[in-house]
Enzyme design. Structure first.
Site, PDB file in Angstrom:
ATOM      1  CG  ASP A 238       5.736  -2.145   6.886  1.00  0.00           C
ATOM      2  OD1 ASP A 238       6.058  -1.518   5.866  1.00  0.00           O
ATOM      3  OD2 ASP A 238       6.496  -2.955   7.452  1.00  0.00           O
TER       4      ASP A 238
ATOM      5  CG  HIS B 127       9.238  -0.450   5.922  1.00  0.00           C
ATOM      6  ND1 HIS B 127       8.619  -1.464   5.241  1.00  0.00           N
ATOM      7  CD2 HIS B 127      10.565  -0.638   5.717  1.00  0.00           C
ATOM      8  CE1 HIS B 127       9.521  -2.232   4.663  1.00  0.00           C
ATOM      9  NE2 HIS B 127      10.720  -1.756   4.930  1.00  0.00           N
TER      10      HIS B 127
ATOM     11  CD  GLU C  65      13.543  -3.876   3.577  1.00  0.00           C
ATOM     12  OE1 GLU C  65      13.895  -4.836   2.886  1.00  0.00           O
ATOM     13  OE2 GLU C  65      12.367  -3.744   3.975  1.00  0.00           O
TER      14      GLU C  65
HETATM   15  C1  ACM Z   1      13.071  -6.495   7.465  1.00  0.00           C
HETATM   16  O1  ACM Z   1      12.899  -7.672   7.138  1.00  0.00           O
HETATM   17  N1  ACM Z   1      12.918  -5.525   6.586  1.00  0.00           N
HETATM   18  C2  ACM Z   1      13.413  -6.117   8.823  1.00  0.00           C
END
Ligand code: ACM
Ligand code: ZN
Length: 560
Positions: free
Chosen positions: A196, A275, A347
């Site tokens: 991440d 991410h 995201e």
């Molecule tokens: C997430 O909670 N962004 C998969």
């Protein structure tokens, strides 16, 4: 006289009640088996009880050793394997049409215990049920297993946990502890969120900077991740310090083998295209800006940052980005034999791509209408690579936007709508709606609990009552729902103790929701079983849990 009579009645009631309680306390299996009939009498298990199985079957021998090891933890002795004479616990693999691949039949009579299954997984689950009929704590007393007939199999084939080890790093000892807990509750999938923005956690030999640089960040005391985490103590200096860690490939393989022995598949997740701040700190040439940057520290929350300074996305216009990611997946697939590989997809901040000439050129060349379609292009390209290596792509529900890759499976986290849309398109789905399956959220509320993610209060009862089949799907469409998984994001969880507390007792609740037939589920019975065996076992082992439903007298006393 009256007084004496009262006393006699009291005593009688006491014994009667005690007897009833004892009868109820006999079996507290979680998840509740599909069918269980208790009978009179007991099998007395002692050091002369042999574990029997077809000689030469190495898998069953390993399960025998596993079970014997557990007996030694409870009773202090191990059990002989394949001794000819005396009482026995028998493992038998045979074709049975009335239970599936993970199902089993457990039969306990005064003279023998028999576990039958189609596969090793079924025998393993029969053993988990049997283990939960033994005392929850160490004892010198005889081990009495109540006579019973159990026929059991899971409602769903996918029963998973996602754990984020990027925001906070957990050692393989902790990962194994969690795998043991998952196994006890017949969960079969561990989705390992390995990368991440805030840390890259897996050794990749071709790109050593991923861990040399990407696994370490400069942490700032008092930053948002830690602000109100009661378990966290700030360093005395108050100055930034280095935080991080990663798994070597050998360690990751060890986790895969450990999990596999417990019928748990490990599915790695490598986040892309978003991410990805840690990877881009190590290799900025794969971002749109190509500027050098630090691994984002924990002032970052849900990607809130200044895009001018820090890139969180890979550049979708640069072919070398795809080659880099394919090289990573190539090494990954050697470590993880799972049918699925999770590529993230959630995201993605499209503003990087809007400003990037290479990304814009890609859109023009490929006739892509917008950045959503560019994301879809990205995921499809990675899917092609995975399919060519006989793996299937798994991604968060954002991969629906701009068009789903042809055979992708969707993990529905923003509620169930992504899962419903994917199932209606004939794609497989894993239900993991953040409400109620994100276990980084409060269990009863902010009062008295360590700081947690807000949004919803994911109480034990709400987790227990979760049903992965949404009403919006027809029965023909529900066949695409493979099961469910909960997730623990660790922005605010910096210690093992806190992690256990967020896990328990919610994990057994979702385990029962994913295993037990709907008509056999009962929250009150679940709470009683927690109290009769599970809380006691965890307490003895020093495992933390949220105490709201814990009915022990000592606990009541301590609350006064
Ligand atoms: C997430 O909670 N962004 C998969
Ligand atoms: Zn770009």
């Amino acid at each position: 006289m009256i007084k004496n009579n009262d006393r006699a009645i009291c005593l009688l009631l006491y014994f009667l009640f005690g007897f009833i309680l004892q009868a109820q306390a006999q079996v507290s299996i979680i998840p509740q088996p599909a069918s269980m009939e208790l009978k009179d009498g007991y099998f007395i298990l002692d050091e002369n009880t042999s574990i029997r199985f077809k000689p030469g079957n190495r898998e069953l021998a390993a399960l025998g050793a596993y079970f014997s090891n557990h007996i030694s933890e409870v009773a202090g002795y191990t059990l002989p394997l394949n001794k000819k004479k005396g009482k026995s616990i028998r493992f038998v693999l045979e074709r049975m049409a009335d239970v599936g691949a993970e199902g089993y039949k457990l039969s306990v009579s005064p003279s023998a215990i028999l576990i039958k299954a189609n596969t090793r997984a079924g025998i393993f689950y029969g053993l988990q049920s049997l283990l939960q009929t033994l005392p929850a704590v160490r004892t010198n007393q005889a081990l009495q297993v109540p006579c019973m007939e159990v026929t059991d199999e899971p409602r769903f084939g996918w029963r998973g946990m996602m754990l984020d080890v990027s925001r906070h790093f957990y050692s393989i000892e902790t990962i194994k502890e969690f795998i043991d807990l998952l196994a006890l509750y017949k969960m079969n999938t561990f989705h390992w969120h390995l990368t991440d923005n805030e840390g890259w956690r897996l050794e990749i030999k071709k790109y050593p900077k991923l861990t040399l640089v990407g696994a370490w960040r400069q942490e700032i005391p008092g930053s948002v991740f830690y602000k109100q985490d009661s378990t966290y103590k700030e360093p005395l200096t108050g100055r930034p310090y280095t935080y991080g860690g990663y798994y070597t490939q050998e360690q990751a393989k060890e986790v895969v083998a450990y999990a596999s022995a417990r019928n748990i598949t490990v599915i790695p997740e490598i986040e892309m295209p978003g991410h990805s701040g840690a990877a881009l700190a190590a290799y900025p040439e794969f971002s749109c800006t190509q500027h050098p940057q630090q691994v984002p520290n924990s002032t970052l929350w849900n990607g809130v940052t200044d895009p001018a300074e820090i890139s969180l996305n890979y550049c979708a216009g640069n072919d070398s980005t795809f080659l880099f990611l394919q090289d990573i997946l190539k090494e990954l697939m050697v470590i993880f034999p799972s049918a699925y590989i999770h590529i993230g997809g959630d995201e993605v901040d499209k503003s990087y791509w809007e400003k990037c000439p290479r990304c814009q050129k890609r859109m023009a060349d490929e006739n892509l209408e917008n950045e959503e379609e560019l994301q879809s292009y990205f995921i499809r390209r990675m899917e092609k690579y995975l399919l060519a290596h006989n793996r299937k792509l798994l991604g968060w529900d954002e991969i629906l936007e701009g068009g789903l890759a042809p055979s992708a499976t969707v993990v529905s986290w923003r509620g169930e709508k992504g899962g419903i849309a994917a199932a209606k398109q004939g794609h497989n789905v894993i239900m993991s709606p953040s409400d109620p399956l994100y276990f980084n959220r409060y269990q009863a509320g902010p009062e008295g609990e360590p700081f947690a993610a807000k949004y919803s209060i994911n109480t034990l009862e709400r987790v227990y009552n979760y049903n992965p089949y949404p009403e919006a799907l027809s029965s023909a469409e529900t066949k695409y729902v493979l099961g469910g998984q909960f997730a623990i994001w660790t922005e605010f969880i910096s210690s093992v103790e806190h992690l256990e507390y967020m896990l328990l007792p919610r994990m057994p609740a979702i385990a029962e929701a994913l295993w037990t037939p709907l008509e056999k589920k009962d929250f009150e019975s679940f709470v009683n079983r927690l109290n009769q065996w599970h809380f006691i076992a965890w307490e003895q082992q020093g495992i933390r849990f949220h105490p709201l439903y814990y009915k022990s007298r000592t606990h009541e006393a301590s609350r006064k």
